[in-house]
Every structure is written in structure tokens, then in C-alpha cells.
Scaffold this active site. Sequence first.
Site, mmCIF file in Angstrom:
data_model
loop_
_atom_site.group_PDB
_atom_site.id
_atom_site.type_symbol
_atom_site.label_atom_id
_atom_site.label_comp_id
_atom_site.label_asym_id
_atom_site.label_seq_id
_atom_site.Cartn_x
_atom_site.Cartn_y
_atom_site.Cartn_z
ATOM 1 N N SER A 1 13.230 -5.910 -38.463
ATOM 2 C CA SER A 1 12.116 -6.799 -38.820
ATOM 3 C C SER A 1 11.577 -6.382 -40.173
ATOM 4 C CB SER A 1 10.997 -6.675 -37.784
ATOM 5 O OG SER A 1 9.814 -7.304 -38.253
ATOM 6 N N TYR B 1 4.589 -1.267 -33.439
ATOM 7 C CA TYR B 1 5.685 -2.228 -33.644
ATOM 8 C C TYR B 1 6.390 -1.918 -34.970
ATOM 9 C CZ TYR B 1 8.366 -6.467 -34.298
ATOM 10 O OH TYR B 1 9.394 -7.329 -34.502
HETATM 11 C C1 8X3 Z 1 8.404 -10.117 -36.662
HETATM 12 C C2 8X3 Z 1 7.894 -10.253 -38.039
HETATM 13 O O1 8X3 Z 1 5.926 -9.978 -39.635
HETATM 14 O O2 8X3 Z 1 5.394 -10.481 -37.308
HETATM 15 O O3 8X3 Z 1 9.207 -9.034 -36.470
HETATM 16 O O4 8X3 Z 1 6.181 -8.320 -37.909
HETATM 17 S S1 8X3 Z 1 6.278 -9.739 -38.205
#
Ligand code: 8X3
Length: 247
Positions: A134, A147
Site C-alpha cells: 500500500s 496499518y
Molecule cells: C490503502 C490506501 O491510503 O488508505 O491501503 O492507506 S490508504
Amino acid sequence: MKTAFITGASSGIGRATAEALAKSGFQLVVTGRRRERLDALAQELAPTPVHILTFDVRDRAAVDAAVATLPAEFGHIDVLINNAGNAHGLSPIQDGDPTDWDAMLDGNVKGLLYVSRAALPRMGEGGFIVNVGSIAGHEAYANGNVYCASKAAVEMLTRTMRLDLLPKGIRVAEIAPGMVETEFSEVRFKGDEERAASVYKGVQALQAADIADIIQFMVTRPPHVQIAQVIVFPAAQAAATAVRREG
Ligand code: 8X3
């Protein structure tokens, strides 16, 4: 017929990648937690040969047991798409829910490791692993904390796996998308549809099929070509937090 093994194939980028690779002549091992969805996918992809494995990538014993059951005709894996993963919550570190942290680190990082470890003895010269990372692994953004860290781990694992697998002739790549409109935000915001919809409001986000199209291109290059890393944004995004919205 070459075999592609795709995790998280029941929805989003994983499902779209299964569709794209079936069109390119691969037979598929599709994996996920939701059996009915995988059954429906297999039906849709007929006559492409599809083998379904149902497991949660966070459960190491389940991953190993499932991969061990692969029938001989699906036993050699040419392409592995480590797609399974999710975001859970979006809050400052001091307010974070450790259960969410576990889900992200266990799924996005350890799940990728478990599946790769189980699949690698079935891969060889000319193989290709694509890890779905990501932009969050390349850029810090407020409240992204765990995340972002989990996806930074995906980026570093991709680079280190590429080194480790060099002697085996197995190529390893990361694709790191920006904003893609899938169930991602609904999962991140735990079913809050309004909040999820606001992420994509006024933006033509990427669709799962756009990412699948690029993965399909990556894994169908000649054997001497190793695309190592792809970062992909919608035209209306320039960085994790730089988005141009209409209206
Ligand atoms: C998803 C993209 O920018 O929401 O992995 O992290 S973001």
C-alpha cells in the site's frame, strides 16, 4: 497450464486478480475465509480449473494444513499473489485498539509470511510472488500508525524475499496502491458505510480491476523480466493525503 495461488480472493483486488489471471490462461487456487463467495467465484470462472482452499491467513496451522491438501494437478505454484489483508480502525496510537493492531499485524504481515512459507517449497525457477502492499507502507499519515507499519513490513519483506529467492530464480514484487474503492474502508471503519463512502466522495478512485490489470501485466512478462515495485494512484491522488475532490 500455469497455476496462480491467490489469497483473499473472495472480494476486492484478490477477486479481480482471479478474474484477470483466468482470462490470461492460468488455472487458479483461490483462498479466503468465505467459502460461499469462493464457490461463486469458481462458478463464474468456469471453465477455468479452480481449486478452493478455505482458511484464515492468520492461522498458521490452518494455512499449512490447507496447502498440504493441494491435489497434484494444482501442486506446483507458478505465481503467488499475497493479497489477503485489511485495515482495522483509523485512530491515534494513544487511542488504538490492540485487537485491531493484532488483526493487522497478524493478517498483513504474519499471514503473508505463513502463506509464503507454505507455498515456497512448491515454487521454482521462473516463479513470481506479488505482495500487495500500500502507499501506506511508503508514506506516514496521521492515524495510520499500525496499518502503515504493517504495509511498510510488506515492502521490506518484498525486498528481502527478492534477495533470498534470487538463487532459486523466483521473482518477487510489491504493488502498492493508493486509493482503491473496495470493501477496504467498510472494514477499516467496521461497517460505518457513511464514513466509508466519504473516503471516495468526489474522487474517481481506482477500482479492484485496475490493480488486477497491472498484476496481470507483471506476472505475464517473459521469465527474465522482474518488475520489482509498482506504486499506483488514481489520477486524482498524488500522495497518501493529497487528493483532489470534485464538488
Ligand atoms: C490503502 C490506501 O491510503 O488508505 O491501503 O492507506 S490508504
